[in-house]
Design an enzyme around this catalytic site. Sequence first.
Site, short mmCIF file in Angstrom:
data_model
loop_
_atom_site.label_atom_id
_atom_site.label_comp_id
_atom_site.label_asym_id
_atom_site.label_seq_id
_atom_site.Cartn_x
_atom_site.Cartn_y
_atom_site.Cartn_z
N GLN A 1 1.78 -6.08 -7.10
CA GLN A 1 2.32 -5.55 -8.35
C GLN A 1 1.41 -4.44 -8.87
OE1 GLN A 1 2.30 -7.35 -12.46
NE2 GLN A 1 4.51 -7.40 -12.11
N GLY B 1 10.70 -16.93 -16.93
CA GLY B 1 10.49 -17.27 -18.33
C GLY B 1 10.87 -18.69 -18.67
N CYS C 1 4.62 -6.44 -18.94
CA CYS C 1 3.40 -6.92 -19.59
C CYS C 1 3.27 -6.30 -20.98
CB CYS C 1 2.18 -6.59 -18.74
SG CYS C 1 0.62 -7.17 -19.46
#
Length: 331
Positions: A68, A210, A98
């Site tokens: 990432q 999530g 983020c």
Amino acid sequence: MIKGVSSAARLSVAPMMDWTDRHCRFMHRLISGEALLYTEMVTAPALVRGGALHLLDYNAQEHPVALQLGGSDPEELAKAAQFGAKAGYDEINLNCGCPSDRVQSGTFGAVLMKHPNLVARCVSAMREVVDVDVTVKCRIGVDDQDPHEVLPRFLELIVQAGVPRVTIHARKAWLQGLSPKENRDIPPLDYDLVFEMKKQFPELHISINGGISDLETASRMLDQGLDGVMIGRAAYHQPWDILGDADAQLFGGTTQTTARQVAMDMLPYIETHLSSGGRLHQVTRHMLGLFAGQPGARRWRQVLSTQATKDGAGPEVVLDALKKMDEAQAV
């Protein structure tokens, strides 16, 4: 590349700063041979301007493993992606999720949800110079954006830029007023919107992220039509609960090991790490949750937490922790 990354993305472990380093990923791979693993976010400036290519170090056994990247400059991200592809990563992922102040100041992370055309240029530039998949991890929106308006347009643009897979954290990010920790819990989850995006973009591989903390929920979401599930904190704090049966439950394979065997299999890795100048706690801090919920797990954590940081600590600490756990179970 050991296997198709798209199939591995049926279950992935989220990129988590200070957590999913190479030692953590090695242990996760011992538990699951199938799940897709992600690095911590590595910033493109650190690689391109800072020359910090050591941040790309990993063990070949980690495959399939994705890098990432954080950044917002298309040219710089393209160069960083080239470094990642040359290092052998199976996927290059752009962080658009983020919410920390540090990444906002660098104009990357969740703030990029406000700049979808820039994101499209970034991923297009990356795709032009690497042969592996370039993917995106995003939020459903930020601040006062209406996710039902913003997210479809965001996805449309990155699909046009050639992104084949996306992971959607089903929460907004509030860039002002909430800490990164609060942004992981306080904004409400909107799973329905992610499912709606799959209907609108049927050819796009969509993973959901999530608040997912068990394989049963992950399996249900896959059965309902999503392509993948990404699990973060639960996979870190309870790695055996999440990854131990994942190969059997989600990939049609078998469970090949036990938590205890994983602890034993970490010993040669620890020996190698120590012989290269590393310290024991750099590895064992990721092993604290290996026996979470099992009898004696508290003693396991106690021994590792108190003994692994001492000078000269070695594999015998892990063996002692196993012994103390056995003794606690026998009481």
